[in-house]
Design a protein around this motif. Structure first.
Motif, mmCIF file in Angstrom:
data_model
loop_
_atom_site.group_PDB
_atom_site.id
_atom_site.type_symbol
_atom_site.label_atom_id
_atom_site.label_comp_id
_atom_site.label_asym_id
_atom_site.label_seq_id
_atom_site.Cartn_x
_atom_site.Cartn_y
_atom_site.Cartn_z
ATOM 1 N N ILE A 34 0.855 -1.192 0.000
ATOM 2 C CA ILE A 34 0.000 0.000 0.000
ATOM 3 C C ILE A 34 0.890 1.241 0.000
ATOM 4 N N ASP A 37 0.735 7.288 0.364
ATOM 5 C CA ASP A 37 -0.362 8.242 0.126
ATOM 6 C C ASP A 37 -1.738 7.577 0.098
ATOM 7 N N ASP A 38 -1.772 6.253 -0.089
ATOM 8 C CA ASP A 38 -3.042 5.532 -0.172
ATOM 9 C C ASP A 38 -3.444 4.871 1.134
ATOM 10 N N ARG A 39 -2.638 4.998 2.166
ATOM 11 C CA ARG A 39 -2.921 4.341 3.440
ATOM 12 C C ARG A 39 -4.047 5.051 4.183
ATOM 13 N N THR A 40 -4.973 4.238 4.676
ATOM 14 C CA THR A 40 -6.083 4.741 5.483
ATOM 15 C C THR A 40 -6.190 3.875 6.741
ATOM 16 N N ASN A 43 -7.289 0.298 5.659
ATOM 17 C CA ASN A 43 -6.455 -0.635 4.899
ATOM 18 C C ASN A 43 -5.023 -0.768 5.411
ATOM 19 N N TYR A 44 -4.656 -0.014 6.458
ATOM 20 C CA TYR A 44 -3.274 -0.061 6.929
ATOM 21 C C TYR A 44 -3.227 0.141 8.440
#
Length: 82
Positions: A34, A37-40, A43-44
């Motif tokens: 992941i 910048d796409d980590r939330t 999901n992380y």
């Protein structure tokens, strides 16, 4: 007089530890994939990542466990550079 102690016998079934180790492997690979910048929160989870990396480090430090891995499995875990 020297007291003799019985040898410690390790009767653990390390082959049974391979599947759970690969659950940790899958989690590590998925989380590392992941992009930052796409980590939330959904999901992380850094704690989960570190816990599973630690699990694999511990397992790979046990020669009897490593002996149960196929060469491909060993290479996969080693590729994580834990």
């Amino acid at each position: 007089m020297v007291e003799e102690t019985p040898e410690e016998v390790d009767d653990r079934d390390y082959a049974a530890d391979v599947a759970p180790a690969f659950i940790s492997y899958d989690i590590v690979v998925a989380m590392r994939a992941i992009a930052v910048d796409d980590r939330t929160e959904e999901n992380y989870d850094a704690d989960t990542l570190h816990r599973n990396e630690g699990h694999l480090r511990i397992k790979m430090a046990i020669p009897a466990f490593v002996a149960e891995l196929s060469s491909e499995q060993k290479t996969q875990i080693e590729a994580l550079s834990l």
